[in-house]
Design a protein around this motif. Structure first.
Motif, mmCIF file in Angstrom:
data_model
loop_
_atom_site.group_PDB
_atom_site.id
_atom_site.type_symbol
_atom_site.label_atom_id
_atom_site.label_comp_id
_atom_site.label_asym_id
_atom_site.label_seq_id
_atom_site.Cartn_x
_atom_site.Cartn_y
_atom_site.Cartn_z
ATOM 1 N N ALA A 1 32.835 29.036 43.830
ATOM 2 C CA ALA A 1 34.536 28.948 42.624
ATOM 3 C C ALA A 1 34.974 30.585 42.698
ATOM 4 N N TYR A 2 34.463 31.462 42.403
ATOM 5 C CA TYR A 2 34.846 32.360 42.455
ATOM 6 C C TYR A 2 36.080 33.143 44.018
ATOM 7 N N ALA A 3 35.699 32.350 44.316
ATOM 8 C CA ALA A 3 36.424 32.604 45.763
ATOM 9 C C ALA A 3 37.622 32.271 45.675
ATOM 10 N N PHE A 4 38.018 30.935 44.723
ATOM 11 C CA PHE A 4 38.868 29.991 45.018
ATOM 12 C C PHE A 4 39.917 30.220 43.301
ATOM 13 N N ALA A 5 39.036 30.298 42.114
ATOM 14 C CA ALA A 5 39.484 30.230 41.068
ATOM 15 C C ALA A 5 39.390 31.887 40.153
ATOM 16 N N PRO A 6 40.254 32.404 39.216
ATOM 17 C CA PRO A 6 40.429 33.842 38.829
ATOM 18 C C PRO A 6 38.704 33.625 38.284
ATOM 19 N N ALA A 7 38.613 34.658 37.516
ATOM 20 C CA ALA A 7 36.420 34.862 36.987
ATOM 21 C C ALA A 7 37.279 34.221 35.845
ATOM 22 N N ILE A 8 38.439 34.680 34.659
ATOM 23 C CA ILE A 8 39.400 33.684 33.297
ATOM 24 C C ILE A 8 38.753 32.514 33.714
ATOM 25 N N LEU A 9 38.926 31.461 34.168
ATOM 26 C CA LEU A 9 38.820 30.301 34.829
ATOM 27 C C LEU A 9 37.380 29.978 34.826
ATOM 28 N N VAL A 10 36.380 30.594 36.073
ATOM 29 C CA VAL A 10 35.117 30.407 35.996
ATOM 30 C C VAL A 10 33.900 30.791 35.079
ATOM 31 N N THR A 11 34.017 32.150 34.732
ATOM 32 C CA THR A 11 33.166 31.905 33.528
ATOM 33 C C THR A 11 32.926 31.720 32.331
ATOM 34 N N GLU B 1 45.408 31.880 41.094
ATOM 35 C CA GLU B 1 44.337 33.314 41.794
ATOM 36 C C GLU B 1 45.142 34.133 42.574
ATOM 37 N N ARG B 2 45.432 35.771 42.252
ATOM 38 C CA ARG B 2 45.591 36.435 42.687
ATOM 39 C C ARG B 2 45.686 35.808 44.579
ATOM 40 N N ASP B 3 46.882 36.174 45.115
ATOM 41 C CA ASP B 3 46.658 36.151 46.737
ATOM 42 C C ASP B 3 46.744 37.568 47.066
ATOM 43 N N ILE B 4 44.999 37.968 47.932
ATOM 44 C CA ILE B 4 44.414 38.607 48.348
ATOM 45 C C ILE B 4 44.631 38.781 49.963
ATOM 46 N N GLU B 5 44.597 39.659 50.431
ATOM 47 C CA GLU B 5 44.977 38.915 53.071
ATOM 48 C C GLU B 5 43.971 39.985 53.104
ATOM 49 N N SER B 6 42.849 40.606 52.791
ATOM 50 C CA SER B 6 41.834 41.493 53.155
ATOM 51 C C SER B 6 41.038 42.203 51.693
ATOM 52 N N VAL B 7 39.781 42.487 52.298
ATOM 53 C CA VAL B 7 38.368 42.768 51.300
ATOM 54 C C VAL B 7 39.281 44.899 50.440
ATOM 55 N N ALA B 8 39.894 44.997 52.046
ATOM 56 C CA ALA B 8 40.188 46.350 51.821
ATOM 57 C C ALA B 8 41.336 45.858 50.693
ATOM 58 N N GLU B 9 41.888 45.471 49.802
ATOM 59 C CA GLU B 9 42.374 45.528 48.678
ATOM 60 C C GLU B 9 41.821 45.219 47.760
ATOM 61 N N VAL B 10 41.271 44.410 47.712
ATOM 62 C CA VAL B 10 39.691 44.499 46.785
ATOM 63 C C VAL B 10 39.190 45.448 46.224
ATOM 64 N N ILE C 1 36.214 36.323 48.488
ATOM 65 C CA ILE C 1 37.252 36.130 49.343
ATOM 66 C C ILE C 1 37.145 36.806 50.950
ATOM 67 N N ALA C 2 35.795 37.564 50.612
ATOM 68 C CA ALA C 2 36.186 37.944 52.609
ATOM 69 C C ALA C 2 35.839 37.061 52.922
ATOM 70 N N VAL D 1 39.843 41.685 34.094
ATOM 71 C CA VAL D 1 41.532 41.678 33.281
ATOM 72 C C VAL D 1 41.654 43.293 34.126
ATOM 73 N N ILE D 2 40.663 44.672 33.509
ATOM 74 C CA ILE D 2 40.754 45.532 34.466
ATOM 75 C C ILE D 2 41.104 45.442 35.827
ATOM 76 N N MET D 3 40.558 44.813 36.576
ATOM 77 C CA MET D 3 40.031 45.303 37.684
ATOM 78 C C MET D 3 41.242 44.199 38.482
ATOM 79 N N PHE D 4 41.929 43.007 38.535
ATOM 80 C CA PHE D 4 42.232 41.553 39.039
ATOM 81 C C PHE D 4 43.615 41.629 37.735
#
Length: 384
Positions: free
Chosen positions: A88-98, A145-154, A213-214, A277-280
């Motif tokens: 679920a965390y791979a598809f939706a933001p933590a503020i929705l899933v948690t 959900e935030r658009d992220i292209e690689s794990v390096a962005e995370v 995400i990776a 909220v701090i990280m993403f």
């Protein structure tokens, strides 16, 4: 034709709720996760009780539950739920899933009433309803959900000064709890064990989301396993989850399930939302109205968990000015550490202190019955 109908239904859901297709996938996975995790609390609790009856309890440092099949069934059920939660965390933001973890509280509270015979007060039912209402509010106003292209962005997000400061504070607080407060207060204060679980949990969720995400990107054709950052996140996930499970077992074995679940949920969710909220920077993509509505939904959920917590140990007829804190296992066995019966004053049976060996009855002064001090021997009657 069936495929076209499904596509039209999906389009209607997206247009009506304002949720993206990824958010809907995350929502469904989060709900299924709550069902499995809520049931796992009860199955594991049964296994812990059975193992504690023939060996050293987990609450006092024992590991006899590792030989109990029922505990492993509960553990497998929890793993299935965590896998769904992971996805679920791979598809939706933590503020929705948690926050949807509140559904697992409802499941565990209902099953605890049915299977473990733990009481669920009428206000506990109201608490469950509030959890559902709050969860629905958050679902309908969650950010995309935030658009992220690689794990390096995370990794770049995780190494920004703000999140590094948060991680440092969390680790410092967790180690203080483990090395200073757990030895002294772990068996009597529920917040100690759950505090450790929640602090590590907020870091594990951020790492789980990064790993999810990776893997999602890898399955879509962009291999992220070649990045060393992916494996760093794997190590963080393993370390945090092992620590969480250890202290969660201690909390479950020492305190009532219907109390552990809501408090753990409240602390874990609050810290996870803060970390996300701090990280993403989830709120950067929302307007103030959406943010306030989400917070109202979260406060509604907290109100529900508060009701579940406060009414779990409510005893009908017990004088409000006679607070009683009875260790969970003493309550179950009806005996204290020295085989002294522990009963409620409302039952009309003498209530003895686990530390007292003189058998001095304790009764409420308004009853007109002698009230004796644990340290004294003189009787006092109520002047009212």
């Amino acid at each position: 034709m069936g495929g076209g109908g499904g596509a039209r239904l999906g389009h209607w859901v997206v247009s009506y709720t304002g949720m993206s297709a990824d958010n809907i996938k995350g929502l469904l996975l989060a709900v299924s996760s709550s069902l499995f995790i809520g049931a796992s609390f009860i199955v594991k609790k049964k296994g812990l009780k059975k193992a504690g009856a023939s060996g050293v309890r987990a609450g006092v440092g024992g590991y006899s539950y590792l030989l109990e099949p029922l505990w492993w069934i509960g553990m497998i059920t929890m793993v299935v739920g965590e896998i769904a939660n992971f996805a679920a965390y791979a598809f939706a933001p933590a503020i929705l899933v948690t926050p949807l973890g509140a559904l697992s509280i409802i499941i565990s509270a209902v099953l605890a009433r049915i299977i473990l015979r733990e009481k669920l007060h009428i206000f506990g039912v109201l608490g469950c309803i509030l959890c559902v209402v709050g969860s629905t509010t958050i679902v309908l106003h969650a950010p995309q959900e935030r658009d992220i292209e690689s794990v390096a962005e995370v990794w770049d997000l995780a190494t920004e000064p703000a999140f590094l400061l948060y991680a440092a504070v969390v680790l410092a607080a967790a180690f203080v709890l483990i090395f200073h407060f757990v030895p002294q207060y772990g068996q009597t204060h529920i917040m100690v064990y759950i505090g450790v679980c929640s602090l590590f949990g907020s870091l594990s969720v951020m790492s789980v989301k990064a790993l999810g995400i990776a893997l999602k990107l890898t399955f879509s054709g962009m291999n992220q396993l070649v990045y060393p950052q992916t494996w760093v996140f794997v190590l963080v996930v393993i370390a945090c989850i092992v620590t969480q499970m250890n202290y969660l077992n201690k909390a479950l074995d020492t305190f009532n399930t219907a109390v552990v679940s809501p408090i753990y949920y409240t602390m874990f969710t609050s810290l996870t939302i803060l970390a996300s909220v701090i990280m993403f920077k989830d709120w950067d993509r929302q307007n103030p109205t959406q943010i306030v509505t989400e917070m109202c939904g979260f406060v509604t959920i907290l109100s529900g968990t508060f009701l579940l917590h406060k009414t779990k140990d409510m005893v009908d007829g017990l004088q409000p000015n006679l607070p009683i804190r009875i260790p969970k296992h003493a309550e179950e066995d009806a005996y204290g550490p020295e085989e002294i019966p522990l009963r409620s004053a409302a039952d009309g049976i003498p209530l003895r202190s686990p530390r007292s060996t003189e058998g001095i009855p304790l009764r409420s002064a308004p009853d007109g019955i002698p009230l004796r001090s644990l340290r004294g021997t003189e009787s006092f009657r109520s002047t009212g």
